[in-house]
Design an enzyme around this catalytic site. Structure first.
Site, PDB file in Angstrom:
ATOM      1  N   THR A   1       0.832  -1.204   0.000  1.00  0.00           N
ATOM      2  CA  THR A   1       0.000   0.000   0.000  1.00  0.00           C
ATOM      3  C   THR A   1       0.872   1.262   0.000  1.00  0.00           C
ATOM      4  O   THR A   1       0.403   2.328   0.372  1.00  0.00           O
ATOM      5  CB  THR A   1      -0.952   0.019   1.216  1.00  0.00           C
ATOM      6  OG1 THR A   1      -0.163  -0.144   2.403  1.00  0.00           O
ATOM      7  CG2 THR A   1      -1.999  -1.073   1.129  1.00  0.00           C
TER       8      THR A   1
ATOM      9  N   THR B   1      -0.457   4.822  -1.643  1.00  0.00           N
ATOM     10  CA  THR B   1      -1.922   4.819  -1.863  1.00  0.00           C
ATOM     11  C   THR B   1      -2.492   6.240  -1.795  1.00  0.00           C
ATOM     12  O   THR B   1      -3.358   6.598  -2.595  1.00  0.00           O
ATOM     13  CB  THR B   1      -2.665   3.930  -0.843  1.00  0.00           C
ATOM     14  OG1 THR B   1      -2.177   4.228   0.473  1.00  0.00           O
ATOM     15  CG2 THR B   1      -2.484   2.463  -1.140  1.00  0.00           C
TER      16      THR B   1
HETATM   17  N1  ADP Z   1      -5.939  -2.194   2.443  1.00  0.00           N
HETATM   18  C1  ADP Z   1      -6.710  -1.353   1.743  1.00  0.00           C
HETATM   19  N2  ADP Z   1      -7.737  -1.841   0.983  1.00  0.00           N
HETATM   20  C2  ADP Z   1      -8.515  -1.003   0.271  1.00  0.00           C
HETATM   21  N3  ADP Z   1      -8.380   0.330   0.255  1.00  0.00           N
HETATM   22  C3  ADP Z   1      -7.387   0.880   0.992  1.00  0.00           C
HETATM   23  C4  ADP Z   1      -6.505   0.080   1.777  1.00  0.00           C
HETATM   24  N4  ADP Z   1      -5.601   0.892   2.388  1.00  0.00           N
HETATM   25  C5  ADP Z   1      -5.901   2.153   1.996  1.00  0.00           C
HETATM   26  N5  ADP Z   1      -6.988   2.154   1.179  1.00  0.00           N
HETATM   27  C6  ADP Z   1      -7.571   3.314   0.497  1.00  0.00           C
HETATM   28  O1  ADP Z   1      -6.514   3.993  -0.161  1.00  0.00           O
HETATM   29  C7  ADP Z   1      -6.710   5.410  -0.119  1.00  0.00           C
HETATM   30  C8  ADP Z   1      -5.522   6.050   0.571  1.00  0.00           C
HETATM   31  O2  ADP Z   1      -5.729   5.927   1.971  1.00  0.00           O
HETATM   32  P1  ADP Z   1      -4.641   5.883   3.101  1.00  0.00           P
HETATM   33  O3  ADP Z   1      -3.866   4.617   2.963  1.00  0.00           O
HETATM   34  O4  ADP Z   1      -5.363   6.133   4.378  1.00  0.00           O
HETATM   35  O5  ADP Z   1      -3.737   7.131   2.704  1.00  0.00           O
HETATM   36  P2  ADP Z   1      -2.189   7.404   2.946  1.00  0.00           P
HETATM   37  O6  ADP Z   1      -1.437   6.641   1.914  1.00  0.00           O
HETATM   38  O7  ADP Z   1      -2.120   8.889   2.773  1.00  0.00           O
HETATM   39  O8  ADP Z   1      -1.875   6.960   4.336  1.00  0.00           O
HETATM   40  C9  ADP Z   1      -8.053   5.612   0.588  1.00  0.00           C
HETATM   41  O9  ADP Z   1      -9.085   5.653  -0.378  1.00  0.00           O
HETATM   42  C10 ADP Z   1      -8.161   4.357   1.456  1.00  0.00           C
HETATM   43  O10 ADP Z   1      -9.499   4.065   1.823  1.00  0.00           O
HETATM   44  C1  MP5 Z   2       8.073  11.413  -2.165  1.00  0.00           C
HETATM   45  C2  MP5 Z   2       6.987  10.850  -1.339  1.00  0.00           C
HETATM   46  N1  MP5 Z   2       5.795  11.502  -1.288  1.00  0.00           N
HETATM   47  C3  MP5 Z   2       4.799  11.005  -0.545  1.00  0.00           C
HETATM   48  C4  MP5 Z   2       4.941   9.816   0.155  1.00  0.00           C
HETATM   49  C5  MP5 Z   2       3.803   9.295   0.992  1.00  0.00           C
HETATM   50  O1  MP5 Z   2       3.316   8.108   0.486  1.00  0.00           O
HETATM   51  P1  MP5 Z   2       1.852   7.530   0.821  1.00  0.00           P
HETATM   52  O2  MP5 Z   2       0.991   7.857  -0.363  1.00  0.00           O
HETATM   53  O3  MP5 Z   2       2.039   6.072   0.995  1.00  0.00           O
HETATM   54  O4  MP5 Z   2       1.359   8.205   2.071  1.00  0.00           O
HETATM   55  C6  MP5 Z   2       6.176   9.153   0.075  1.00  0.00           C
HETATM   56  N2  MP5 Z   2       6.381   8.005   0.737  1.00  0.00           N
HETATM   57  N3  MP5 Z   2       7.178   9.697  -0.680  1.00  0.00           N
END
Ligand code: ADP
Ligand code: MP5
Length: 313
Positions: A226, A229
């Site tokens: 992930t 994401t």
């Molecule tokens: N294991 C997963 N399965 C499905 N959707 C996911 C999963 N992990 C994150 N998401 C989705 O991916 C997107 C990014 O969310 P998140 O992982 O919380 O952000 P970030 O990368 O900024 O921490 C959101 O739409 C979230 O609901």
């Molecule tokens: C250069 C750069 N920008 C952003 C993220 C955050 O990543 P994520 O989407 O997993 O929060 C990262 N790891 N590196």
């Protein structure tokens, strides 16, 4: 390349480079390409990064960030833009000044603060600058839970807290939508859906437009791939909006794309740690969803699901 009224659709990302290719500028440009949108990039910093973590960070001189913005926005332009890793208060100031000088119709602010491995990507003293200088320019802000906590200055451990945080952040965006991403929601409160009833095990994103809450739920995929994401999701909102989608449709398009990108990468072998998602997943702009409803992503399409409409529990 996608054209609307004869013009190529253009998107801009202002973010950091991830040498591993899963997050940052690289995730953004791959996502723009998946949506058929032309992508330009303003680089705020370089990371030496892979699926195991961030080994080093170098920020770009703020004046040079501004110069890149000027180069892109005085010539190519952008139908929508996003920000990602900004690193320091001085870079945030430069970016805010850049968008004040060359305004874009749609600005998605992804308030990146830490990498998945815990390494900081934003100086601690920059959070208040982000809030004061960049959020007021945002059409949409997309914090994950820890970022929402840092921005509002309190813990979020229930859906009530989440709704409250969304209301509070809305006061800073001056009308821009707040999207609190549910990727980090803990099991003990994911057992409840935010709108009544149970919807487990889903990743639910909560959208607040100052009036109503809209919920997007997709199956939570059991995967440690992930990385990136959040970047991919905000880039997909940017691309779909640039292509002419309404905000709610753009967010739904992005949620569907990130779900597919995570699903397709579940068992691939890119790196030995937190692997990236598969940006070659199918990208489609969804049309016709409405604010104030609850939607679930089932079998590749969005279905409205029973629940309280428009207002949280
Ligand atoms: N294991 C997963 N399965 C499905 N959707 C996911 C999963 N992990 C994150 N998401 C989705 O991916 C997107 C990014 O969310 P998140 O992982 O919380 O952000 P970030 O990368 O900024 O921490 C959101 O739409 C979230 O609901
Ligand atoms: C250069 C750069 N920008 C952003 C993220 C955050 O990543 P994520 O989407 O997993 O929060 C990262 N790891 N590196």
């Amino acid at each position: 390349m996608l054209r609307v009224n004869g013009h190529v659709v253009r998107a801009l990302t202002v973010a950091g480079s991830d040498s591993g290719g899963g997050a940052g500028i690289q995730a953004d440009l791959k996502t723009f390409a998946a949506f058929g949108v032309y992508g330009a990039s303003v680089i705020t910093g370089l990371t030496a990064q892979n699926t195991l973590g961030v080994q080093g960070v170098r920020y770009v001189d703020p004046a040079f960030v501004r110069e890149q913005m000027r180069s892109v926005l005085t010539d190519i332009g952008a139908d929508a833009a996003k920000t990602g890793m900004l690193g320091s208060a001085a870079i945030i100031e430069a970016v805010a000044e850049g968008f004040a000088e060359y305004p874009v119709r749609a600005l998605i602010v992804d308030p990146v603060m830490v990498a998945k491995g815990g390494e900081p990507l934003l100086d601690a003293d920059a959070v208040s600058v982000l809030k004061q200088r960049l959020l007021p320019l945002a059409s949409v802000v997309t914090p994950n839970l820890p970022e929402a906590e840092a921005l509002v200055g309190g813990r979020i451990v229930s859906w009530d807290d989440c709704h409250q945080a969304a209301r509070e952040l809305f006061r800073f965006t001056g009308g821009g939508l707040v999207v609190i991403k549910g990727g980090h929601v803990q099991k003990d409160w994911a057992g409840q859906s935010p709108y009544g009833g149970s919807l487990v095990p889903h990743a639910v994103d909560v959208v607040f437009d100052g009036d109503a809450f809209t919920y997007f739920a997709a199956m939570r995929i059991p995967s440690h791939r992930t990385h990136g994401t959040g970047c991919t999701f905000s880039a997909a909102i940017t691309a779909a909006r640039a292509a002419g989608a309404s905000w709610i449709d753009a967010i739904a398009s992005a949620k569907a794309f990130i779900s597919e990108a995570i699903r397709r990468a579940q068992d691939w072998d890119v790196g030995g740690g937190h692997g990236p998602t598969d940006h070659s997943a199918p990208a489609q702009v969804v049309h016709g969803l409405s604010a104030g409803r609850c939607y679930a992503y089932v079998g590749g399409t969005w279905e409205e699901v029973a629940g309280r409409r428009g207002n949280p529990v």
